[in-house]
Each structure stands twice: as structure tokens, then as C-alpha cells.
Design a protein around this motif. Sequence first.
Motif, PDB file in Angstrom:
ATOM      1  N   UNK A  16       0.808  -1.211   0.000  1.00  0.00           N
ATOM      2  CA  UNK A  16       0.000   0.000   0.000  1.00  0.00           C
ATOM      3  C   UNK A  16       0.841   1.260   0.000  1.00  0.00           C
ATOM      4  N   UNK A  17       1.923   1.260   0.762  1.00  0.00           N
ATOM      5  CA  UNK A  17       2.806   2.430   0.807  1.00  0.00           C
ATOM      6  C   UNK A  17       3.466   2.653  -0.544  1.00  0.00           C
ATOM      7  N   UNK A  18       3.912   1.590  -1.200  1.00  0.00           N
ATOM      8  CA  UNK A  18       4.529   1.738  -2.521  1.00  0.00           C
ATOM      9  C   UNK A  18       3.549   2.310  -3.536  1.00  0.00           C
ATOM     10  N   UNK A  19       2.316   1.826  -3.511  1.00  0.00           N
ATOM     11  CA  UNK A  19       1.316   2.330  -4.456  1.00  0.00           C
ATOM     12  C   UNK A  19       1.012   3.797  -4.202  1.00  0.00           C
ATOM     13  N   UNK A  20       0.869   4.172  -2.941  1.00  0.00           N
ATOM     14  CA  UNK A  20       0.573   5.570  -2.618  1.00  0.00           C
ATOM     15  C   UNK A  20       1.722   6.487  -3.022  1.00  0.00           C
ATOM     16  N   UNK A  21       2.935   6.085  -2.756  1.00  0.00           N
ATOM     17  CA  UNK A  21       4.081   6.922  -3.130  1.00  0.00           C
ATOM     18  C   UNK A  21       4.159   7.109  -4.643  1.00  0.00           C
ATOM     19  N   UNK A  22       3.894   6.051  -5.380  1.00  0.00           N
ATOM     20  CA  UNK A  22       3.959   6.160  -6.837  1.00  0.00           C
ATOM     21  C   UNK A  22       2.887   7.107  -7.375  1.00  0.00           C
ATOM     22  N   UNK A  23       1.660   6.944  -6.899  1.00  0.00           N
ATOM     23  CA  UNK A  23       0.573   7.762  -7.425  1.00  0.00           C
ATOM     24  C   UNK A  23       0.674   9.215  -6.977  1.00  0.00           C
ATOM     25  N   UNK A  24       1.188   9.429  -5.774  1.00  0.00           N
ATOM     26  CA  UNK A  24       1.364  10.811  -5.303  1.00  0.00           C
ATOM     27  C   UNK A  24       2.484  11.529  -6.037  1.00  0.00           C
ATOM     28  N   UNK A  25       3.425  10.776  -6.595  1.00  0.00           N
ATOM     29  CA  UNK A  25       4.528  11.403  -7.319  1.00  0.00           C
ATOM     30  C   UNK A  25       4.132  11.848  -8.719  1.00  0.00           C
ATOM     31  N   UNK A  26       2.974  11.400  -9.213  1.00  0.00           N
ATOM     32  CA  UNK A  26       2.528  11.758 -10.556  1.00  0.00           C
ATOM     33  C   UNK A  26       1.660  13.010 -10.517  1.00  0.00           C
ATOM     34  N   UNK A  27       1.603  13.743 -11.611  1.00  0.00           N
ATOM     35  CA  UNK A  27       0.719  14.914 -11.653  1.00  0.00           C
ATOM     36  C   UNK A  27      -0.752  14.510 -11.508  1.00  0.00           C
ATOM     37  N   UNK A  28      -1.554  15.407 -10.990  1.00  0.00           N
ATOM     38  CA  UNK A  28      -2.980  15.147 -10.803  1.00  0.00           C
ATOM     39  C   UNK A  28      -3.637  14.980 -12.166  1.00  0.00           C
ATOM     40  N   UNK A  29      -4.404  13.923 -12.308  1.00  0.00           N
ATOM     41  CA  UNK A  29      -5.125  13.680 -13.559  1.00  0.00           C
ATOM     42  C   UNK A  29      -4.364  12.897 -14.598  1.00  0.00           C
ATOM     43  N   UNK A  30      -3.122  12.541 -14.344  1.00  0.00           N
ATOM     44  CA  UNK A  30      -2.356  11.778 -15.341  1.00  0.00           C
ATOM     45  C   UNK A  30      -2.910  10.356 -15.446  1.00  0.00           C
ATOM     46  N   UNK A  31      -3.080   9.888 -16.668  1.00  0.00           N
ATOM     47  CA  UNK A  31      -3.646   8.573 -16.915  1.00  0.00           C
ATOM     48  C   UNK A  31      -2.599   7.503 -16.659  1.00  0.00           C
ATOM     49  N   UNK A  32      -3.099   6.352 -16.226  1.00  0.00           N
ATOM     50  CA  UNK A  32      -2.220   5.232 -15.968  1.00  0.00           C
ATOM     51  C   UNK A  32      -2.142   4.284 -17.147  1.00  0.00           C
ATOM     52  N   UNK A  33      -1.401   3.229 -16.991  1.00  0.00           N
ATOM     53  CA  UNK A  33      -1.243   2.199 -18.001  1.00  0.00           C
ATOM     54  C   UNK A  33      -1.644   0.856 -17.397  1.00  0.00           C
ATOM     55  N   UNK A  34      -1.511  -0.182 -18.221  1.00  0.00           N
ATOM     56  CA  UNK A  34      -1.849  -1.506 -17.724  1.00  0.00           C
ATOM     57  C   UNK A  34      -0.865  -1.989 -16.669  1.00  0.00           C
TER      58      UNK A  34
END
Length: 542
Positions: free
Chosen positions: A110-128
Amino acid sequence: MGGLRELAAPFVVLGPSGVAVRTRLKQLTAGDVEVLRRVGAHLGALAGRDLKVRCRDGLAHDSQAWAVRKRELTPQSSARWAGAITKATHDQWALARRCALAHIQSLEAGVRTLRHRLSLPVGEKGTKKAPGGYRSRREWHAKSRRLHVLQDRLARERADWEAGTVHVVRGGKRLSRMRHHLSTAGLTEAQWRERWKAARWFLQADGESGKRFGNETIRISPGGEVSIRLPAPLAHLANAPHGRYVLTGRVVFAHRGQERADRAAANRAIAYRIHHDVDRGRWYVTASWQTPVTRTIPLAAALADGVIGVDMNADHLAAWRLDTHGNPCGEPRRFPYDLTGPAGHRDAQVRHALTRLLHWATSCGVKAIAVEDLDFTAEKTREKHGRRKRFRQLVSGMPTGRLRARLTSMADATGITIIAVDPAYTSKWGAQHWQKPLTSTTRKATRHDAASIAIGRRAQGYPVRRRTAPPRTHQSDGRGHRTAQAPPDTPGREGPRPRIPGPRTRSVPPDTERTRATRTPKTVRDVRSDQEWVQDSLLLTE
């Protein structure tokens, strides 16, 4: 196929290593019930104190400390009761230790996922392969606060893990917390107190080969007579020699009863556990013993008569029979079950569905069932799926572990082999290659039916797709048959392509024979004229 993970090879699942059967203790008198209650409460208090000592020792515990604990319990019970209590305590501590490690791994994910998503700009689309940023600034702020909460929780859990501290509640944390929500649970304080006491009783003893009827502490004869060796402080309640108490009623094991009786007559080890169901007001006894693991047969021998692919879902099992060439035979079968309600009801539903599946496999003459090697340990996290709350509930509600254990045990009794396959892409590829071809006016194949075919074909070593491409250097059958379903010498295999009059070019449409016309190709360089010439079927003469 770039970006796809490597698939694991299918393997034959090992058979069960033990047996557990349960039956009801009937015809108990008021004196029998009182003795069972007093013995369970006394031994339960000893087990609670022993668990406290074990948790206090932590990682410093060794075999010498185990012997000290057993010597302290022996005067208040007996040598065998002390051995049973200390062994159960050790198993409970080890289980809590494994659960703590699983919890730490979940927090780290959970911590790894949160750190990754928080490091990206707001609204940026993800990939598979990786999720994107959060949808709004408000969600980003909330998740940043949750990251600090998880980090603090992870630090505490790691500190406990390094110190060897575990958190265990005899009777269960769920029942303990229910004390503060009695109105929600629909219980009174007296009803909860009765459940709490029954859950903390201790009435179980491991078997010992060479002793009378395979157990010196809780003894059940081949005829069903139950006797219990009373602890030293309760020896005055004995109604039989050597400080034993014989219950009035006799027990009968409906399932594997003769096997248990033969083991008892041969003085082979059998473990027993007596527990009280407060809701029904009944007493039950569970007998368990170890069995030699069934020798697995080779994968090719198991697949000699075909295979049944089974796809597990939230409310049913989807199954389809495949022949030795990977072709689906007959109609798909669905075995529904209802996973709502108490644990006993859910377990019964799973057993009934598996029973119908095994009966169908036996009637078809198939000796192998292919299932997915599912493990949702890393898929249940709240951070991985985010807003998909219903999907997380769906995944968490699927009893994959219980179904796998039940299926392995029940299939071993019927002589059917279980084959586990890699679950990657089975639903996606099955729907892509099999759902539409198997759908007709009289049959509607679902995505789950197609997934069962993909599972069966993967167990047989065939690719999921229906056809394989011909060799690139030879676009014909010169280097072998182009289909993966059957070898060249199989009758009824795919024949040559139907001959269509006209030039053998890709520019000729499939309806050339019907229109009897020359069409203009779609490519610009091949266009010879803007006009098309059509010959009438009859000559026009005057």
C-alpha cells in the motif's frame, strides 16, 4: 506478445495429508454437560496462562523453555494435557507470527502504491502496468494523509516483528470486539458472555500411536464409547477407573466412520477436539488423523482421457469438458453456490457444488480437472483498486483457499487428479478466442465458459487461441498441419480451403462467384481502370 509475464507450467496438485471428520455428541445427561463445561473451563484457563508466557518469551523461546512450561502445567492437569496445551499454544503463536508478516507485506504494498501515485501529476492517466495519478487535488490531499497513517502503522508492525511481539486473543478478536457492539450483533450481554466462555474452553488432545484406541486423553472406542481423562483437580468427578469419565451417549461418524474405527482398533494415533455450539446448544467432536500423501501420477497419464476446465467465480463454477485435442465437447456446465450467510452455510454450498462437479466428471469418464492456481493475497489491497469497492469485496469474498482444499480432498477420494494452471489472461484470452465461436442460436456462451476452455487447454499444453499461424516462410501446410486442435492423421480434421473461381489474389472479394463480376481493387497502384466490366448471363441479339 511483448509485455506479458511468463506463464508457469501446469502441475499435478498433491493429495491431502490428513483427514478430519465431525459428528454430534448425543444423549448427554446433565452430569455429562457439567463435566465437559468444568473440564473445558479449567483447561482453557491453563491455556490462556500458557499463551501469555509464550508471548512474553517472544523470539527467546527455545525447547528448554517449552519443557519448563510443560512441567509447570503438569501438576494442574496431567502430562498429556500439558503437552496438548503447550503444542496448541505454540501453533497459535506461530500462526499469529505468519499473519503479522502478511500484514507487513500488505502495508508495504500500500505504501509503494501511494508513493507512486502521489509522485505523478494530478489527472495523469495510468497504463496496464502502473496506475496513474489521482483524479483531483482533493483526493491527492486525502491520500497523502493516508500515506502517513500507513507509514506509522508499518513502523509499529515492523518494530513488533523485530521484537517478536504478537497480538493474540483466545476466543478471537472478532468476538472480543463484538462485546462493544452488542446491539448491532443482536446479542445480550449474557448471550455474548456464554459465547465468549465456550470459545475459550480447551478440550482437544493429540493422538499417540501404540496407546489404547490411539489416544490416551480423549478416547473413543471403535464402538463409539467416549471417555475423557480428567485433570488432577477434577479427578473426584470420575465415574471410571484411572481418573476417567465415560459419557453416557455413543458417537457415530457418518463420514469415514469405518476408517476411524479401524484406526482406533489398531491403536493408531487419532486426535480429537470437543467443542460446544452455543447457538444450537449442541456438543460436537472432531476426529482427525494423518494419512500418507497420495502419489501423484504423471501429467500425461492424467490427461489421457481429456480434461474438464473449471473457472471459479463469485457465485458459480463454470466447467467445460475438453477432449484429448483441446476441443470442447458437449455443453458447458454451471454449478452455482451462495456465499452469503454464516461460515457453515458457505462451506456447505462449496461442498455441494464440488460434489456435483465430481459426479459429472465421473459420469464423463474424465480423470483430470484443471483449475486456476488463484491467490488474491496481493490483489485485495485498498490502494491497488482504489474506488472499485465492489470489486474488492468480490475478490475478498471468493473462498479460493477453502475451495482448493475441499476440491483436493474430495477429488482424492474419487480418484480424480487436480491440475493447477497459471491464471494469467485466461478470462481475457478465452473470451477473445472462444466466446463468439461457441455462441449459437441455441446456446449463449459466457465469458466464464470461455475461460474454462482456456484453463483446460493450458493444462493440456495447448495455446489458448483456436488456431496457430502457418510458417512465415511457407503460407501453406507444407511444414505441418496449421491447426493446433488435432494432428494430421486425425479423421475429420480441417480440410483444404474451398475453391473460389477467379484469380488467387487477396483483392478478390469472397462473393466473386455469386456476382460473376470483376471488381476494382482497393489499392491505388493496382487500379487498371475506373470502369468495371460485367458480362451478362445471356447474349443480347436482335
